[in-house]
Design a protein around this motif. Structure first.
Motif, PDB file in Angstrom:
ATOM      1  N   LYS A   1      -0.136   4.213   0.606  1.00  0.00           N
ATOM      2  CA  LYS A   1      -0.449   4.908   2.005  1.00  0.00           C
ATOM      3  C   LYS A   1      -0.134   4.103   3.334  1.00  0.00           C
ATOM      4  CE  LYS A   1      -4.260   7.353  -0.869  1.00  0.00           C
ATOM      5  NZ  LYS A   1      -5.493   8.031  -0.955  1.00  0.00           N
TER       6      LYS A   1
ATOM      7  N   HIS B   1      -6.120  -3.074   8.497  1.00  0.00           N
ATOM      8  CA  HIS B   1      -6.942  -1.511   8.155  1.00  0.00           C
ATOM      9  C   HIS B   1      -6.155  -1.047   6.850  1.00  0.00           C
ATOM     10  CE1 HIS B   1      -8.468  -2.888  12.404  1.00  0.00           C
ATOM     11  NE2 HIS B   1      -7.130  -2.939  12.588  1.00  0.00           N
ATOM     12  N   SER B   2      -5.263  -1.246   5.664  1.00  0.00           N
ATOM     13  CA  SER B   2      -4.849  -0.728   4.660  1.00  0.00           C
ATOM     14  C   SER B   2      -5.433  -0.300   3.618  1.00  0.00           C
ATOM     15  CB  SER B   2      -3.604  -1.567   4.318  1.00  0.00           C
ATOM     16  OG  SER B   2      -3.871  -1.969   4.033  1.00  0.00           O
ATOM     17  N   SER B   3      -5.593   0.522   2.940  1.00  0.00           N
ATOM     18  CA  SER B   3      -6.202   0.900   1.445  1.00  0.00           C
ATOM     19  C   SER B   3      -6.330  -0.294   0.524  1.00  0.00           C
ATOM     20  CB  SER B   3      -6.128   2.129   1.046  1.00  0.00           C
ATOM     21  OG  SER B   3      -5.218   2.273   0.612  1.00  0.00           O
TER      22      SER B   3
ATOM     23  N   ASN C   1      -8.865  -3.006   2.132  1.00  0.00           N
ATOM     24  CA  ASN C   1     -10.378  -2.226   2.156  1.00  0.00           C
ATOM     25  C   ASN C   1     -10.623  -2.048   0.921  1.00  0.00           C
ATOM     26  OD1 ASN C   1     -10.071  -1.865   4.954  1.00  0.00           O
ATOM     27  ND2 ASN C   1      -9.584   0.023   4.885  1.00  0.00           N
ATOM     28  N   LYS C   2     -10.444  -1.744   0.082  1.00  0.00           N
ATOM     29  CA  LYS C   2     -10.480  -1.147  -1.604  1.00  0.00           C
ATOM     30  C   LYS C   2     -11.204  -2.730  -2.200  1.00  0.00           C
ATOM     31  CE  LYS C   2      -8.385   3.230  -2.259  1.00  0.00           C
ATOM     32  NZ  LYS C   2      -7.316   3.971  -2.771  1.00  0.00           N
TER      33      LYS C   2
ATOM     34  N   ASP D   1       1.148  -1.637  -0.170  1.00  0.00           N
ATOM     35  CA  ASP D   1      -0.072   0.072   0.258  1.00  0.00           C
ATOM     36  C   ASP D   1       0.526   1.151  -0.214  1.00  0.00           C
ATOM     37  OD1 ASP D   1      -2.093   2.353   0.928  1.00  0.00           O
ATOM     38  OD2 ASP D   1      -2.602   0.900   2.370  1.00  0.00           O
TER      39      ASP D   1
END
Length: 969
Positions: free
Chosen positions: A48, A91-93, A96-97, A46
């Motif tokens: 981010k 919990h990283s994007s 999640n994505k 990720d």
């Protein structure tokens, strides 16, 4: 910082990836039990996420390149139609994505500390496979990534010990999914200490000469190693040879990127390195009574600068380095230290809203433990760190009240040490079973908040670090004592394969066993603080079957086991560092001192032998020099140059021995002499120790000539008065031996002894050109013992190993139990349970757990003593001692206590020999059956072996063979 640089380097790679977006939905995903790493696999993290995600993604790519020879793509671009590895915390994007929560459950570890989940999934519509490595937090992610590396064959020690990787075109990880348990201990790590002779000169001169110190480049390698070992804590190097950790800004930045928790030792409060950072000329005295404001400002400067650091603040105060507080008397210590802690908490409160949420530790090291026990109040949220005594025995652990503290407790442990009674900074020799026992004891008593291991220079402590951190991560796997050897063998197999790994494991286990008896650094029988000269060793050359030679023989055996082998070229560096050098070096320093002994012993009767032993002693020293030179300068073209120092602190034990032998030969009179083995209870030179039909013993006679000439007077022959006396040789020529020495072994053939009598006497006649010698042989034929008899007297001594009891009693609440692969005898008996919190009586209670030992004696003794040998542990808590009760033949119980005081002379001798001996007198002892009973009082006593002395034991350095029926020695 470094994260941005990494991103820039891989921009070119990302431009070449042609991908289409991949998403998983509720119906298109199936779980897989394995995942194959082909050359098309992409590693995705990720953008981010934390810097650590990027770091481990790229390190993982490097690991796979070592295995496959192919550099896999590393990208933060989600849109790939390749098989892929997804790396990030849950919990990283990234997750999640791409992964709806209801399609692939990775939330089971949500909110957990440093856990990870590894799953492989496939999307049938495009046949793409994805390996998901998700952590509950960033370190959990890193642990998951490095666990896959380990499963694929990349050792955590591939850089630090040059363990090679076996090539594989398409490595496969199996047995998926993997869901990790949480670590046993919250903070787990190492203390780099006494680095002056290894890590610091290596870093400064070899690895990072640009910095000229242990700096960011070195710490990056250390931090990577810690993460690979699933550790999270460092106490940085802090000796005068090294600049403070905070001196180099890159160190702090690197720790943040790797998310390593920074702590500090017992002598470095508030993350301050006093040795390097306290400038007396500018700040004044490091004295809290006279310079309180100056000291507080010094601490506050660091707290200001370290607010966003993962850190644990050490509370309390000692001297500048490893010493007590300056200007504070013993009577003032509690009050002053209480003020220090209160003030430190107030300073922390200026920069943190909730002080109780800031990780803090109080290490009760040396004199500080006494201050704590005198009533010092440590805030409930602070981790209480219990130290060992610097030699592997924990000073004490949490009592019932301390176990309920919010902050919990931890352990500071050593496998390397500088100080009294003697340093051990050269080789790694702390026995794995001792490490396991003490740390699992701590675990069972609730010390699970912090474990830190003093590892000196990291090398050569590789295995001790592995064992310590594996236990800290998963202590439940080490609850059984036999787990030590299982882990030890498995580690060697993982590096060297099953065949050579087993051989090396066996050799190294014996190496640790020999060092448990006496560490290589202790072979000079010298001490430090103050430094004293070397002495003759405590090993017996003329008794106990020549235990000095037995020790040399044992080292020769393991040297032979690991020498002259065809080691694959890529495996040789690891073999040399982890196996060959420690065994060879330990063997050589033993040769150096035992040959020194032999030179002095032979100097009066055999000058030629004395000079030969002197030369062998010097040669052993020079061989250590050469092996160490090879380690530093030739191995891997000098990768580890300046890392291995064969003489830390230049102590006398490491010097070329000074052996003064008068070389003038006395040729007057007879030049022959004989030296029979010395009896336990007698110094008569004409009589061998007594033989016993229940114990198959052999004893020796040495025949020596005092000088070399060509007169032809070197022939000897031997005969016996009875055919039951058996000789290993009956004639010879001393000229054929380099030392003009011959050892004859004498045995008894019991089938040829007249069974009608119990006592037999014979003679050995040794004839030389100028004189005949007679040696008396005494043999006892003692029939009629019951079938269950175990232990018998042998020449006025009974030797019992604690595990071989006749009867045992106890209960679930209190009991004796075996601890295997431990102690001088091989198995010790522990009084327990270790978890015990109830108080104990000052005397032996009626139903106390009891070990009973039946034994038989054949001779009357006017005075007999029972000598109990235990391991030199310390009381479990401040509410216990180390007492047992002893009785023989139902005599009144006598109580002994193995507890020692501070750094007393008794304690010093205990830790130098890994043995604590206590004796009681039982007066007159008649022939016949006897029963020794040992009653439990306190938990935590480790019984090893027992002597019943009926006439004067010869001194020695090793445990005697057990006088058990049928034993041969």
């Amino acid at each position: 910082m470094r994260f941005l640089v990494i991103m820039g380097i891989f921009t070119v790679c990302l431009l070449s990836v042609k991908c289409s977006a991949v998403r998983f939905n509720d119906t298109s995903v199936s779980l897989l039990q394995e995942f194959t790493f082909t050359k098309e696999v992409a590693i995705i993290y990720d953008p981010k996420g934390s810097a650590l995600d990027s770091i481990v993604a790229h390190l993982f790519s490097q690991d796979l390149e070592k295995i496959t020879g192919i550099k896999l793509k590393v990208t933060s671009d989600y849109s790939t139609d390749c098989d892929a590895v997804f790396i990030g915390n849950i919990h990283s994007s990234l997750f999640n994505k791409l992964i709806p929560h209801n399609s692939i459950d990775i939330t089971s570890i949500s909110g957990k500390w440093e856990q990870y989940i590894i799953k492989a999934v496939s999307t049938p519509e495009n046949n793409r496979k994805t390996l998901i490595i998700a952590g509950s937090d960033d370190r959990g992610t890193a642990f998951g990534v490095f666990e896959i590396s380990r499963l694929l064959g990349v050792s955590p020690w591939h850089w630090w010990a040059d363990v090679p990787v076996n090539p594989n075109d398409q490595p496969v990880v199996t047995n998926l999914p993997i869901i990790s348990e949480g670590p046993t201990v919250k903070y787990r790590g190492i203390f780099i200490n006494d680095e002056d002779w290894g890590l610091q000169p290596w870093a400064a001169k070899t690895f990072d000469p640009g910095t000229g110190d242990i700096g960011t480049k070195t710490y990056e390698k250390v931090f990577e190693l810690l993460l690979r070992l699933k550790a999270n804590l460092i106490w940085p190097a802090m000796h005068p040879s090294t600049k403070a950790f905070f001196y180099y800004p890159g160190n702090v930045a690197m720790a943040k990127e790797y998310q390593i928790v920074i702590g500090s030792s017992h002598a470095e409060p508030m993350l301050r390195n006093n040795v390097d950072e306290w400038d007396k000329s500018k700040r004044g005295a490091f004295n809290y009574l006279t310079n309180r404001k100056g000291v507080q400002e010094y601490w506050e400067e660091r707290i200001k600068d370290s607010g966003d650091l993962h850190g644990i603040y050490t509370l309390g105060m000692r001297g500048i380095h490893d010493s007590g507080m300056e200007g504070v008397s013993e009577a003032e210590a509690v009050e002053v230290l209480q003020s220090v802690i209160d003030d430190q908490r107030n300073i922390l409160g200026k920069y943190h809203k909730i002080v109780e949420d800031v990780p803090q530790a109080f290490t009760a090291y040396k004199e500080v433990l006494d201050v704590y026990d005198q009533g010092l109040i440590v805030p409930d949220d602070v981790i209480l760190v219990w130290p060992d005594d610097n030699y592997g025995y924990i000073k004490r652990l949490a009592n019932r009240a301390e176990q309920s503290r919010k902050g919990g407790s931890g352990v500071y442990y050593h496998t390397s040490y500088w100080g009294r009674p003697h340093d051990y900074l050269w080789l790694n020799t702390t026995h794995p079973s001792l490490i396991r026992y003490e740390m699992i004891k701590a675990y069972e008593r609730g010390s699970r908040a912090l474990w830190v291991l003093n590892v000196g220079d990291i090398k050569p402590h590789e295995y001790s670090i592995q064992l310590f951190l594996d236990m800290a991560y998963s202590a439940d796997a080490f609850m059984e004592s036999k787990s030590t050897k299982v882990h030890f063998t498995g580690w060697h197999h993982s590096i060297f394969g099953s065949i050579q790994g087993q051989k090396f494991s066996d050799a190294m286990w014996e190496y640790y066993k020999l060092a448990f008896e006496r560490k290589p650094e202790f072979m000079g029988w010298s001490q430090t603080e103050p430094t004293r000269p070397v002495q003759n060793t405590g090993y017996n050359h003329m008794g106990r079957g020549d235990e000095a030679q037995k020790r040399l023989n044992a080292y020769e055996v393991i040297e032979h086991m690991v020498s002259g082998l065809k080691i694959p070229e890529n495996l040789f560096p690891a073999y040399y560092q982890l196996i060959y050098y420690p065994i060879r070096a330990a063997s050589l320093i033993n040769k150096k001192f035992i040959y020194r002994d032999k030179a002095f012993l032979a100097s009066e009767t055999n000058k030629l032998a004395a000079l030969n032993y002197k030369e062998k002693s010097h040669q052993a020293y020079h061989d250590i020099v050469e092996e160490t030179r090879y380690f530093n300068q030739e191995l891997l073209d000098g990768k580890w140059e300046n890392m291995m120092d064969m003489a830390p602190r230049k102590l006398p034990v490491f010097e070329d021995p000074d052996i003064e032998i008068d070389q003038a030969e006395n040729r007057v009179g007879n030049q022959f002499s004989i030296r029979p083995e010395v009896s336990y209870g007698s110094n008569q030179s004409e009589t061998l120790p007594k033989y016993n039909s229940w114990i198959k013993s052999k004893y020796f006679i040495d025949i020596v000539h005092s000088h070399k000439d060509t007169s032809g007077t070197f022939y000897w022959k031997a005969s016996t008065s009875h055919d039951w006396i058996k000789l290993s040789d009956n004639k010879g020529n001393l000229y054929e031996d380099e030392n003009f020495h011959k050892r004859i072994w004498v045995d008894v053939d019991w089938e040829h002894i007249d069974t009608a009598g119990s006592f037999h006497q014979g003679q050995i006649i040794i004839e030389t050109p100028l004189k005949s010698y007679t040696v008396t042989v005494l043999a006892e034929n003692r029939p009629g013992l019951p079938p269950d008899a175990k232990h018998v007297e042998n020449d006025q001594v009974v030797v019992i190993y604690a595990e071989n009891y006749s009867n045992i009693s106890g209960s679930n609440e209190q009991h004796w139990e075996r601890v295997e692969d431990f102690g001088h005898s091989g198995t010790v008996m522990e009084s327990g349970p270790i978890k015990m919190t109830s108080s104990v009586s000052e005397t032996v209670e009626e139903n106390s757990p009891t070990l009973s030992y039946d034994f038989y004696t054949f001779n009357e003794a006017d005075q007999a003593d029972v000598i109990i040998n235990a391991l030199p542990t310390h009381p479990l808590t401040d509410q216990y001692k180390l007492r047992i009760g002893i009785s023989v033949d139902n005599s009144p119980i006598q109580i002994i206590d193995f507890k020692t005081q501070g750094r007393s002379e008794e304690w010093k001798q205990n830790v130098l020999s890994n043995k604590s001996s206590k004796s009681i007198s039982i007066g007159k002892m008649a022939p016949g059956k006897h029963t020794l009973k040992i009653h439990m009082i306190d938990p935590g006593v480790l019984l090893d072996f027992i002597y019943i002395d009926m006439g004067g034991l010869n001194e020695g350095g090793s445990v005697l063979e057990e006088t058990m029926i049928g034993k041969t020695f």
